[in-house]
Enzyme design. Structure first.
Site, short mmCIF file in Angstrom:
data_model
loop_
_atom_site.label_atom_id
_atom_site.label_comp_id
_atom_site.label_asym_id
_atom_site.label_seq_id
_atom_site.Cartn_x
_atom_site.Cartn_y
_atom_site.Cartn_z
N GLY A 11 0.90 -1.34 0.04
CA GLY A 11 -0.13 -0.03 0.14
C GLY A 11 0.76 1.36 -0.03
N ARG A 21 13.06 10.50 -3.38
CA ARG A 21 13.71 11.62 -3.70
C ARG A 21 15.32 11.72 -2.87
NH1 ARG A 21 13.70 16.65 -1.37
NH2 ARG A 21 14.26 18.65 -2.47
N ALA A 22 15.18 11.46 -1.74
CA ALA A 22 16.15 11.70 -0.96
C ALA A 22 17.32 10.59 -1.31
CB ALA A 22 15.93 11.53 0.65
N VAL A 24 17.63 8.86 -4.26
CA VAL A 24 18.10 9.07 -5.51
C VAL A 24 19.23 10.46 -5.42
CG1 VAL A 24 17.49 9.97 -7.98
CG2 VAL A 24 16.12 8.23 -6.84
N ARG A 72 0.95 -5.41 -5.69
CA ARG A 72 1.33 -6.43 -4.69
C ARG A 72 1.71 -7.68 -5.49
NH1 ARG A 72 -3.16 -3.96 -1.16
NH2 ARG A 72 -2.10 -3.43 0.64
N ASP A 103 5.62 -5.12 6.15
CA ASP A 103 6.50 -6.08 6.57
C ASP A 103 6.44 -7.40 5.30
OD1 ASP A 103 3.67 -6.83 6.63
OD2 ASP A 103 4.11 -7.76 8.63
N THR A 125 4.14 2.48 5.63
CA THR A 125 2.64 2.30 5.74
C THR A 125 2.11 3.21 6.70
OG1 THR A 125 1.02 0.54 6.42
CG2 THR A 125 3.57 0.65 7.44
N ASP A 127 -0.21 2.55 8.58
CA ASP A 127 -0.67 1.59 9.59
C ASP A 127 -0.02 1.61 10.98
OD1 ASP A 127 -2.65 0.55 7.94
OD2 ASP A 127 -1.67 -1.26 7.53
N ASP A 129 2.24 -0.43 12.04
CA ASP A 129 2.08 -1.66 12.55
C ASP A 129 3.37 -2.61 12.63
OD1 ASP A 129 2.25 -2.02 9.86
OD2 ASP A 129 0.79 -3.58 9.55
N ARG A 171 -5.57 -1.98 9.54
CA ARG A 171 -5.56 -3.33 9.68
C ARG A 171 -5.78 -3.86 11.30
NH1 ARG A 171 -4.02 -5.77 4.75
NH2 ARG A 171 -2.65 -4.39 3.43
N GLU A 187 -14.59 10.48 22.14
CA GLU A 187 -15.17 10.18 23.40
C GLU A 187 -14.82 8.75 23.66
OE1 GLU A 187 -16.53 12.51 21.66
OE2 GLU A 187 -16.70 14.38 23.16
N HIS A 249 -9.82 5.25 1.63
CA HIS A 249 -8.67 5.47 1.28
C HIS A 249 -8.23 6.82 1.45
CE1 HIS A 249 -9.08 1.36 -0.11
NE2 HIS A 249 -8.08 1.27 -0.34
N LEU A 250 -9.28 7.70 1.45
CA LEU A 250 -8.92 9.13 1.83
C LEU A 250 -7.73 9.16 2.68
CD1 LEU A 250 -12.03 11.12 2.95
CD2 LEU A 250 -10.25 11.84 1.33
O1 F6P Z 1 -2.05 -1.36 4.91
C1 F6P Z 1 -2.32 -0.27 4.55
C2 F6P Z 1 -3.88 -0.29 4.40
O2 F6P Z 1 -4.41 1.07 3.96
C3 F6P Z 1 -4.64 -0.80 5.49
O3 F6P Z 1 -4.87 0.36 6.60
C4 F6P Z 1 -6.10 -1.24 4.74
O4 F6P Z 1 -6.55 -2.21 5.68
C5 F6P Z 1 -5.32 -1.77 3.66
O5 F6P Z 1 -4.35 -1.29 3.17
C6 F6P Z 1 -6.45 -1.47 2.13
O6 F6P Z 1 -5.95 -2.09 1.21
P1 F6P Z 1 -6.22 -1.74 -0.10
O7 F6P Z 1 -5.51 -0.65 -0.89
O8 F6P Z 1 -5.78 -3.07 -1.02
O9 F6P Z 1 -7.85 -1.67 -0.30
#
Ligand code: F6P
Length: 324
Positions: A11, A21-22, A24, A72, A103, A125, A127, A129, A171, A187, A249-250
């Site tokens: 992703g 950029r850095a 390269v 991917r 990962d 990423t 995430d 994570d 995720r 909250e 995806h925003l």
């Molecule tokens: O790993 C990044 C991420 O945006 C996750 O937060 C999300 O679950 C996943 O990728 C969405 O994947 P895709 O872009 O394949 O819909």
């Protein structure tokens, strides 16, 4: 080392361009030549190599996504795929590779290192994570994107005395929900690391209402549930006016924050410095503000530890009805 390549995989995340950029520019300034590989490991298998120069990374530091594009690739994970990748890198004279991704991408980087192509992983990423590094590229920007949404939704929700559920990505990692939830004063913050049943959630909201607070923001990490379903459950039990927003995806796009640009620059330069010394099979990371590197598989194996102290703090400071 005289010739290296860089690719982005998995992703996309804001700050990847800053890292490209850095890397390269630092490599070229240091006397190396650099190839960009388009569409990640898929492009590596398809020979999608482009020669990079100082100008080819102009005007990208402020852009989200990745100019190299990303993908991917299942094929790359097979023995045949790996052999093709090594062959393609060798035929382009590539002596070292930088892989920017998560990962899954790092496991591919490790395989390439074992096949004699020194490879460095840069964590990219939204995430956050990866356990071995405090922060990954793109996380800070994504937090700010979520924060902006919380601010806007708060305006309309409090005007209507409504409850709003905002579902965020991540995720199985609750960091994005936690950080943005703290920043936005949510909250309730629901994360996969801490299970909270529907009765407990509704109990909290009911206690807010009993104390005269009718509008609340719930930040829900995607690993902890789905916003539309939670909405129905709350409406059924509480009879309140509830709205659900899935940010989707925003959160992956947008101009990188200063912090992500800085991190991209630091990671990119560190990766080049390692390759220059013929060092591969490493990932770079940041801990306590310092950039470091470590063995790829050791890095991938570090378990991500959720910050329970931060979560508990959020529960206290974001709850205006405590003892009121
Ligand atoms: O790993 C990044 C991420 O945006 C996750 O937060 C999300 O679950 C996943 O990728 C969405 O994947 P895709 O872009 O394949 O819909």
């Amino acid at each position: 080392m005289k010739r290296i390549a860089v690719l982005t995989s998995g992703g996309d995340a804001p700050g990847m361009n800053a890292a490209i950029r850095a890397a390269v520019r630092y490599a070229i300034a240091d006397g190396m030549s650099v190839c960009g590989i388009q569409r990640g490991y898929s492009g590596l298998l398809q020979n999608e190599f482009v020669e990079m120069n100082m100008r080819s990374v102009s005007d990208i530091v402020q852009r989200g996504g990745t100019v190299l594009r990303t993908a991917r690739s299942r094929e790359f994970m097979t023995d045949e795929g790996l052999a093709t990748a090594v062959n393609n890198l060798s035929s382009h004279g590539i002596e070292g590779l930088i892989v920017i991704g998560g990962d899954g991408s790092f496991r591919g980087a490790k395989n390439l290192s074992e096949c004699g192509i020194p490879t460095i992983g840069i964590p990219g990423t939204i995430d956050n994570d990866l356990g071995y590094t405090d922060y990954t590229l793109g996380f800070d920007t994504a937090c700010n994107t979520v924060l902006d949404a919380i601010n806007k939704l708060r305006d309309t929700m409090s005007s209507h005395d409504r409850i709003c559920i905002i579902e965020v990505m991540g995720r199985n990692c609750g960091d994005l929900a936690l950080y943005a939830g703290i920043g936005g004063g949510a909250e309730l913050i629901l994360v996969p690391e801490i299970k909270m049943g529907i009765e407990e959630i509704v109990g909290e909201l009911r206690s807010y209402r009993d104390k005269g607070k009718y509008s609340s923001i719930i930040v829900l990490s995607e690993g902890a549930g789905k916003a539309p379903e939670l909405r129905e459950q709350i409406i059924t039990r509480l009879g309140a006016s509830v709205r659900a927003t899935v940010l989707g995806h925003l959160q992956r796009g947008g101009s990188p924050s200063c912090r992500d640009r800085m991190l991209g620059a630091d990671f990119g330069v560190k990766a080049v410095k390692l390759l220059k010394q013929n060092i591969g099979n490493r990932v770079v990371g940041v801990h306590d503000g310092k950039i470091f590197d470590m063995d790829i598989m050791e890095g991938v194996a570090v378990k991500k530890v959720f910050d329970y102290d931060l979560y508990n703090m959020a529960n206290v400071i974001n709850n205006s009805t405590v003892n009121s």
